[in-house]
Design a protein around this motif. Sequence first.
Motif, PDB file in Angstrom:
ATOM      1  N   ARG A  16      52.780 -69.715 -61.047  1.00  0.00           N
ATOM      2  CA  ARG A  16      53.472 -70.046 -62.294  1.00  0.00           C
ATOM      3  C   ARG A  16      52.667 -71.063 -63.112  1.00  0.00           C
ATOM      4  O   ARG A  16      53.127 -72.155 -63.411  1.00  0.00           O
ATOM      5  CB  ARG A  16      54.864 -70.608 -61.993  1.00  0.00           C
ATOM      6  N   THR A  17      51.457 -70.702 -63.450  1.00  0.00           N
ATOM      7  CA  THR A  17      50.592 -71.581 -64.225  1.00  0.00           C
ATOM      8  C   THR A  17      51.198 -71.861 -65.595  1.00  0.00           C
ATOM      9  O   THR A  17      51.752 -70.966 -66.248  1.00  0.00           O
ATOM     10  CB  THR A  17      49.206 -70.933 -64.427  1.00  0.00           C
ATOM     11  N   VAL A  18      51.092 -73.122 -66.043  1.00  0.00           N
ATOM     12  CA  VAL A  18      51.624 -73.521 -67.347  1.00  0.00           C
ATOM     13  C   VAL A  18      50.462 -73.726 -68.317  1.00  0.00           C
ATOM     14  O   VAL A  18      49.568 -74.540 -68.059  1.00  0.00           O
ATOM     15  CB  VAL A  18      52.448 -74.822 -67.235  1.00  0.00           C
ATOM     16  N   ASP A  19      50.464 -72.954 -69.414  1.00  0.00           N
ATOM     17  CA  ASP A  19      49.481 -73.126 -70.477  1.00  0.00           C
ATOM     18  C   ASP A  19      50.018 -74.188 -71.428  1.00  0.00           C
ATOM     19  O   ASP A  19      50.789 -73.906 -72.332  1.00  0.00           O
ATOM     20  CB  ASP A  19      49.252 -71.805 -71.215  1.00  0.00           C
ATOM     21  N   TYR A  20      49.588 -75.438 -71.217  1.00  0.00           N
ATOM     22  CA  TYR A  20      50.167 -76.518 -72.005  1.00  0.00           C
ATOM     23  C   TYR A  20      49.556 -76.632 -73.393  1.00  0.00           C
ATOM     24  O   TYR A  20      49.977 -77.463 -74.193  1.00  0.00           O
ATOM     25  CB  TYR A  20      50.090 -77.848 -71.258  1.00  0.00           C
ATOM     26  N   ALA A  21      48.577 -75.788 -73.695  1.00  0.00           N
ATOM     27  CA  ALA A  21      48.074 -75.733 -75.072  1.00  0.00           C
ATOM     28  C   ALA A  21      48.994 -74.911 -75.962  1.00  0.00           C
ATOM     29  O   ALA A  21      48.809 -74.876 -77.183  1.00  0.00           O
ATOM     30  CB  ALA A  21      46.667 -75.145 -75.095  1.00  0.00           C
ATOM     31  N   GLY A  28      49.779 -78.731 -58.357  1.00  0.00           N
ATOM     32  CA  GLY A  28      49.164 -77.719 -57.505  1.00  0.00           C
ATOM     33  C   GLY A  28      48.228 -78.243 -56.440  1.00  0.00           C
ATOM     34  O   GLY A  28      47.500 -77.457 -55.817  1.00  0.00           O
ATOM     35  N   ALA A  29      48.213 -79.546 -56.195  1.00  0.00           N
ATOM     36  CA  ALA A  29      47.299 -80.112 -55.196  1.00  0.00           C
ATOM     37  C   ALA A  29      47.615 -79.571 -53.804  1.00  0.00           C
ATOM     38  O   ALA A  29      48.778 -79.366 -53.444  1.00  0.00           O
ATOM     39  CB  ALA A  29      47.390 -81.631 -55.200  1.00  0.00           C
ATOM     40  N   TRP A  61      48.708 -77.672 -64.239  1.00  0.00           N
ATOM     41  CA  TRP A  61      50.143 -77.809 -63.995  1.00  0.00           C
ATOM     42  C   TRP A  61      50.786 -76.449 -63.758  1.00  0.00           C
ATOM     43  O   TRP A  61      50.368 -75.440 -64.319  1.00  0.00           O
ATOM     44  CB  TRP A  61      50.825 -78.524 -65.166  1.00  0.00           C
ATOM     45  N   PHE A  62      51.829 -76.493 -62.921  1.00  0.00           N
ATOM     46  CA  PHE A  62      52.541 -75.280 -62.552  1.00  0.00           C
ATOM     47  C   PHE A  62      54.048 -75.554 -62.615  1.00  0.00           C
ATOM     48  O   PHE A  62      54.498 -76.676 -62.393  1.00  0.00           O
ATOM     49  CB  PHE A  62      52.179 -74.856 -61.117  1.00  0.00           C
ATOM     50  N   SER A 108      53.464 -84.979 -59.779  1.00  0.00           N
ATOM     51  CA  SER A 108      54.547 -84.194 -60.364  1.00  0.00           C
ATOM     52  C   SER A 108      55.043 -84.881 -61.620  1.00  0.00           C
ATOM     53  O   SER A 108      54.948 -86.108 -61.762  1.00  0.00           O
ATOM     54  CB  SER A 108      55.698 -84.005 -59.365  1.00  0.00           C
ATOM     55  N   LEU A 109      55.535 -84.077 -62.547  1.00  0.00           N
ATOM     56  CA  LEU A 109      55.998 -84.573 -63.837  1.00  0.00           C
ATOM     57  C   LEU A 109      57.409 -84.084 -64.090  1.00  0.00           C
ATOM     58  O   LEU A 109      57.710 -82.898 -63.921  1.00  0.00           O
ATOM     59  CB  LEU A 109      55.071 -84.081 -64.951  1.00  0.00           C
TER      60      LEU A 109
END
Length: 229
Positions: A55-60, A95-96, A42-43, A104-105
């Motif tokens: 803009r990578t999202v670290d969802y951890a 990011g596809a 996710w970005f 998308s979310l």
Amino acid sequence: MTSRFFLGAYWDARRESADDCAVKVSRLLNGMATIDPALSHWFERGRSRKDALTRTVDYADPSRLQTLLLKGRNRYDEGGGVIDDLGFNLGLWNGAMDDDGEASLSVHCGSFNDRVGNNVLLDLPMQSRNLGDAKSAAALLALVAETWQPQWAGIMSKRAIVDRDFDADYPFVDWMVYVPRVINAAPSFATVIPLAGLGSIVVVQPEPPQGNDPEELRRIGQVEAVLSA
């Protein structure tokens, strides 16, 4: 999937902190990654595709998600002050590189304004490894129900909500729907999946509906009748 489907979950005013929402978003994103690879990266949304991919999202990391939720608060036009009772907003993209794989979310949570509800909206990829399968799609719906405990949630096609009367205040039946109550009786063609202490998912049929098949519409109508009884 042969047409664009999305997962929508809806609930009324519920006050939650940015920290509470961030923990739930983290749980949602981690869970989605185990269900389908298309939902594992996710970005943040950016000015362009190229910008978003930086803009990578670290969802951890819930603290990172909390920062994004706070960034998405609504503000007054004059003065720029935060409108507290409208909660928090977050928008992400997977990011596809092609439209068929794109997802998308959008999350709106923590709103305690009686006129503005909360929701989770997930646009599903038209082509994915697992999400055309009812078992995997129902697992995704269960994850959302267990994480957010909405008033209702469903996986439905965008065509269906245009062709039929869609109202986010009421359960909309298309492929599958979650309601926070026990469903003891359903038509024989449908599958009921109980969620312990949370309610039930009703899957109308194994494959995503085409939207214009009379037999599919008949099944949908029968499930609608069960939910409205």
